[in-house]
Scaffold this active site. Structure first.
Site, PDB file in Angstrom:
ATOM      1  N   ASN A 152    -125.290  41.158  27.311  1.00  0.00           N
ATOM      2  CA  ASN A 152    -124.436  40.057  27.769  1.00  0.00           C
ATOM      3  C   ASN A 152    -123.949  39.281  26.554  1.00  0.00           C
ATOM      4  OD1 ASN A 152    -123.247  38.189  29.642  1.00  0.00           O
ATOM      5  ND2 ASN A 152    -124.955  36.788  29.281  1.00  0.00           N
ATOM      6  N   HIS A 187    -122.699  35.355  25.666  1.00  0.00           N
ATOM      7  CA  HIS A 187    -122.733  34.018  26.261  1.00  0.00           C
ATOM      8  C   HIS A 187    -122.157  33.024  25.261  1.00  0.00           C
ATOM      9  CE1 HIS A 187    -124.071  30.879  28.953  1.00  0.00           C
ATOM     10  NE2 HIS A 187    -124.515  30.226  27.895  1.00  0.00           N
ATOM     11  N   SER A 204    -123.582  34.037  21.575  1.00  0.00           N
ATOM     12  CA  SER A 204    -124.782  34.862  21.424  1.00  0.00           C
ATOM     13  C   SER A 204    -124.614  36.179  22.179  1.00  0.00           C
ATOM     14  CB  SER A 204    -126.006  34.163  22.038  1.00  0.00           C
ATOM     15  OG  SER A 204    -126.166  32.851  21.543  1.00  0.00           O
ATOM     16  N   ASP A 226    -129.449  34.172  31.171  1.00  0.00           N
ATOM     17  CA  ASP A 226    -129.054  33.878  29.781  1.00  0.00           C
ATOM     18  C   ASP A 226    -130.287  33.723  28.879  1.00  0.00           C
ATOM     19  OD1 ASP A 226    -126.367  33.897  30.526  1.00  0.00           O
ATOM     20  OD2 ASP A 226    -126.371  31.762  30.999  1.00  0.00           O
TER      21      ASP A 226
HETATM   22  C1  GAR Z   1    -116.433  34.515  27.342  1.00  0.00           C
HETATM   23  O1  GAR Z   1    -116.368  33.296  26.635  1.00  0.00           O
HETATM   24  C2  GAR Z   1    -117.872  34.862  27.637  1.00  0.00           C
HETATM   25  O2  GAR Z   1    -118.755  34.497  26.618  1.00  0.00           O
HETATM   26  C3  GAR Z   1    -118.119  34.040  28.871  1.00  0.00           C
HETATM   27  O3  GAR Z   1    -116.950  34.176  29.628  1.00  0.00           O
HETATM   28  C4  GAR Z   1    -115.844  34.361  28.746  1.00  0.00           C
HETATM   29  C5  GAR Z   1    -115.099  35.606  29.181  1.00  0.00           C
HETATM   30  O4  GAR Z   1    -113.919  35.747  28.456  1.00  0.00           O
HETATM   31  N1  GAR Z   1    -119.278  34.502  29.585  1.00  0.00           N
HETATM   32  C6  GAR Z   1    -120.110  33.700  30.232  1.00  0.00           C
HETATM   33  O5  GAR Z   1    -119.951  32.496  30.308  1.00  0.00           O
HETATM   34  C7  GAR Z   1    -121.270  34.402  30.898  1.00  0.00           C
HETATM   35  N2  GAR Z   1    -122.277  33.472  31.261  1.00  0.00           N
HETATM   36  P1  GAR Z   1    -113.132  37.127  28.480  1.00  0.00           P
HETATM   37  O6  GAR Z   1    -112.978  37.518  29.961  1.00  0.00           O
HETATM   38  O7  GAR Z   1    -111.796  36.786  27.867  1.00  0.00           O
HETATM   39  O8  GAR Z   1    -113.900  38.148  27.706  1.00  0.00           O
END
Ligand code: GAR
Length: 222
Positions: free
Chosen positions: A111, A113, A140, A149
């Protein structure tokens, strides 16, 4: 059975898919992975378009069509099994996964985060870092375990918080770092240099005592 020379992946998304795009771009530039499918829990999202444009199989498994988390996760696990991934990538997949699902892919699921975990698990991480008056924030990459997480950390990237920052500006700079660290960790796994063994992250034969950090030169360091 012979080992495939490219690491088979399935990428799970819920939205824009910019992290997915970073992996697609790296794969086009020689990263030894085969993205066998992109699965979204939401229809019509930009990440699905990105996958289609790259010629990758897409599936939508809409959580709204399922009565509860367990039945959704069971269907999701069965769908993933069709593609036989060696690694499952959560790239902005905004659902909590049940323990049964996680156990099925233990040690084979990553994952990303948007915070310097263990700080700010969950949502709205950028605003929370700003509200707390933090001087730095970041992202991370970690293995997924039952703890939300909370799985073993692999690689982090820091971003300095500037006085004029708001959550949108900060998120942009964090996202740019995400696009570096996620493919980097996937590369280590594809090269056989990184595993989760008995709950510990093993990189180049050594257990990591703490996460690695991306440096300004791009080289990770303890
Ligand atoms: C990213 O910032 C990722 O880290 C976050 O969602 C966004 C997705 O962006 N993930 C979380 O918050 C998971 N808990 P993307 O669709 O443009 O890759």
């Amino acid at each position: 059975m012979t080992k495939p020379d490219k690491l088979p992946l399935v990428v799970l998304i819920s939205g824009s898919g910019s992290n997915l795009q970073a992996i697609i771009d790296q794969a086009a530039a020689g990263l030894a992975v085969e993205i066998r499918a992109v699965v979204s829990n939401r229809p019509g999202v930009r990440g699905l378009e990105r996958a289609e444009a790259a010629g990758i199989a897409t599936r939508v498994l809409d959580h709204k069509a399922f009565p509860d988390r367990e039945s959704y996760d069971l269907a999701l696990a069965d769908l993933l099994d069709e593609f036989q991934p060696q690694l499952v990538i959560l790239a902005g997949f905004m659902r909590i996964l049940s323990p049964l699902f996680i156990q099925r892919f233990r040690g084979r699921m990553l994952n990303i985060h948007p915070s310097l975990l263990p700080k700010y698990r969950g949502l709205h991480t950028h605003q929370r870092a700003l509200d707390a008056g933090d001087s730095e924030h970041g992202a991370s990459v970690h293995y997924v375990t039952e703890e939300l997480d909370g799985g073993p950390l692999i690689l982090q990237a820091r971003v300095a918080i500037e006085p004029e920052d708001n959550a949108v500006r900060l998120a942009e700079r964090v996202l740019a770092k995400e696009h570096i660290i996620f493919p980097m960790v996937i590369r280590w796994i594809a090269e056989g240099r990184l595993t989760l063994t008995e709950g510990r992250v093993i990189k180049d034969g050594k257990a990591l005592e703490k996460p690695l950090y991306l440096t300004d030169t791009g080289a990770p360091e303890p």
